[in-house]
Design an enzyme around this catalytic site. Sequence first.
Site, short mmCIF file in Angstrom:
data_model
loop_
_atom_site.label_atom_id
_atom_site.label_comp_id
_atom_site.label_asym_id
_atom_site.label_seq_id
_atom_site.Cartn_x
_atom_site.Cartn_y
_atom_site.Cartn_z
N TYR A 160 24.62 16.82 48.73
CA TYR A 160 25.80 16.43 47.97
C TYR A 160 26.66 15.44 48.77
O TYR A 160 26.95 15.68 49.95
CB TYR A 160 26.59 17.71 47.63
CG TYR A 160 27.87 17.45 46.90
CD1 TYR A 160 27.86 16.95 45.60
CD2 TYR A 160 29.10 17.69 47.49
CE1 TYR A 160 29.04 16.69 44.93
CE2 TYR A 160 30.29 17.45 46.82
CZ TYR A 160 30.25 16.95 45.54
OH TYR A 160 31.41 16.69 44.88
N ASP A 162 23.64 26.01 50.45
CA ASP A 162 24.44 25.67 49.28
C ASP A 162 23.56 25.94 48.05
O ASP A 162 22.59 25.23 47.79
CB ASP A 162 24.85 24.19 49.38
CG ASP A 162 25.77 23.74 48.24
OD1 ASP A 162 25.76 24.38 47.18
OD2 ASP A 162 26.47 22.74 48.43
N ARG A 213 47.90 34.92 49.81
CA ARG A 213 46.95 34.15 50.61
C ARG A 213 45.99 35.10 51.33
O ARG A 213 44.80 34.85 51.45
CB ARG A 213 47.67 33.23 51.61
CG ARG A 213 46.72 32.62 52.63
CD ARG A 213 47.25 31.36 53.31
NE ARG A 213 48.64 31.44 53.72
CZ ARG A 213 49.10 32.13 54.77
NH1 ARG A 213 48.27 32.80 55.55
NH2 ARG A 213 50.39 32.16 55.04
N LYS A 268 30.65 24.65 39.10
CA LYS A 268 29.45 24.28 38.38
C LYS A 268 28.96 25.49 37.55
O LYS A 268 29.67 25.96 36.71
CB LYS A 268 28.40 23.76 39.36
CG LYS A 268 28.98 22.80 40.43
CD LYS A 268 29.51 21.50 39.85
CE LYS A 268 30.33 20.68 40.85
NZ LYS A 268 29.70 20.36 42.11
C1 LIG Z 1 30.13 19.92 43.43
C2 LIG Z 1 29.39 20.33 44.62
C3 LIG Z 1 30.05 20.67 45.81
C4 LIG Z 1 31.56 20.54 45.96
O1 LIG Z 1 32.26 21.42 45.15
P1 LIG Z 1 33.74 21.14 44.54
O2 LIG Z 1 33.99 22.36 43.74
O3 LIG Z 1 33.64 19.88 43.74
O4 LIG Z 1 34.67 20.98 45.70
C5 LIG Z 1 29.30 21.11 46.87
N1 LIG Z 1 27.95 21.20 46.79
C6 LIG Z 1 27.28 20.86 45.67
C7 LIG Z 1 25.79 20.99 45.65
C8 LIG Z 1 27.97 20.42 44.55
O5 LIG Z 1 27.29 20.07 43.45
#
Ligand SMILES: *Cc1c(COP(=O)(O)O)cnc(C)c1O
Length: 378
Positions: A98, A170, A46, A195
């Site tokens: 999101y 983000d 961890r 992603k």
């Molecule tokens: C998918 C997504 C998230 C969240 O990520 P997870 O891996 O699904 O927890 C946050 N921000 C954006 C822009 C996303 O497309």
Amino acid sequence: MRYETLTVHAGQKPDPAYGAVMPPIYQVSTFAFREVGKPGPFDYSRSGNPTRQALETCLAALEGGTHGFAFGTGMAAEATVLGMLRAGDHIIVHNDLYGGTYRLLDSVTARHGVAVEFVNLRDLEALRAAIRPATRMIWTETPTNPLMNLLDLAAIAEVARAHGILSVCDNTFLSPHFQRPLDLGIDLVLHSTTKYINGHSDVVGGAVVVKDAALAAELGFLQNAMGSCQAPFDCFLVLRGIKTLPLRMEAHNRNALAVARWLEAHPGVLRVLHPGLESHPQHALALRQMTGFGGTFSFRLQGGQESALRLLSRVRLFTLAESLGGVESLIEHPWSMTHVSMPEEVRAAAGITNDLIRISVGIEHVDDLIEDLRQALE
Ligand SMILES: *Cc1c(COP(=O)(O)O)cnc(C)c1O
């Protein structure tokens, strides 16, 4: 070293134990101490793990930061960053983002006594007006999911810096291949590595990169204290995905732009929301701030929700699924799928209408993708 070289090599020297050329999966929870009071470089997974360290070093290099952190999911990365806030703090959040981020802020962060305020950050005057003495963080996402609106990161970072406020971006939609928020003055860059960074729809993960030692120390503390880190096997998969990030992003970008242009000329399509099109209201900002447009965008159909649902039921090559950024093409209906966690009135106010379709264009042959949309729109 240049970015393409870093995707292959950053953090990844041959393993000291046996010279393994790729970082092995250190699938262990704990590490032997040399003697009492003398742990080796790692003591407990961890707190730190060699496979995770390889990924974190690589992520930091790609974003032009000094410290990277890998998390179990994108939401775990977000929750850890928000763990920096205390009761009484104020956070300004862009009002178009999101759905899961909205839910975390609105129903978890706010419950801990943090004042969460959603503001349209395309309007810098609105941002300045929202700043209070207690404002500790400004949260951005650009391009936004699913509306593909852009925020001027350099301008927002400048306002944040002038007031001693941390700025977060983000960067999931573009990856460091097309946008580098730290270079534009942002303090923390965040990803759902689920992603584009991993890119193969076979793992969930998150990342944060910073270039300030004090921020890095706080994030490292929180990652360990909250236990939000990514597992070694998943770190290995993300590292494997990163090696082809430049190649994949170029293919996504090329295919998505071609599909967007084709849709824009189709009589059944009302509007295409893609920052690479001259018709996008912020196209000039896109050219200034980004070096490409990624593979995900949205469009509205003539004929409202009925047409949208018909298209979704007719596609054969595009898979009806949430998520984005994988090598395969996906299609979805934000109104009833990815953005249901936003209250209906918030969705409507943001412009997430029920005739909106979001597609994540993969790296297949573009003619096959267009052929599929053509037959589905007939
Ligand atoms: C998918 C997504 C998230 C969240 O990520 P997870 O891996 O699904 O927890 C946050 N921000 C954006 C822009 C996303 O497309």
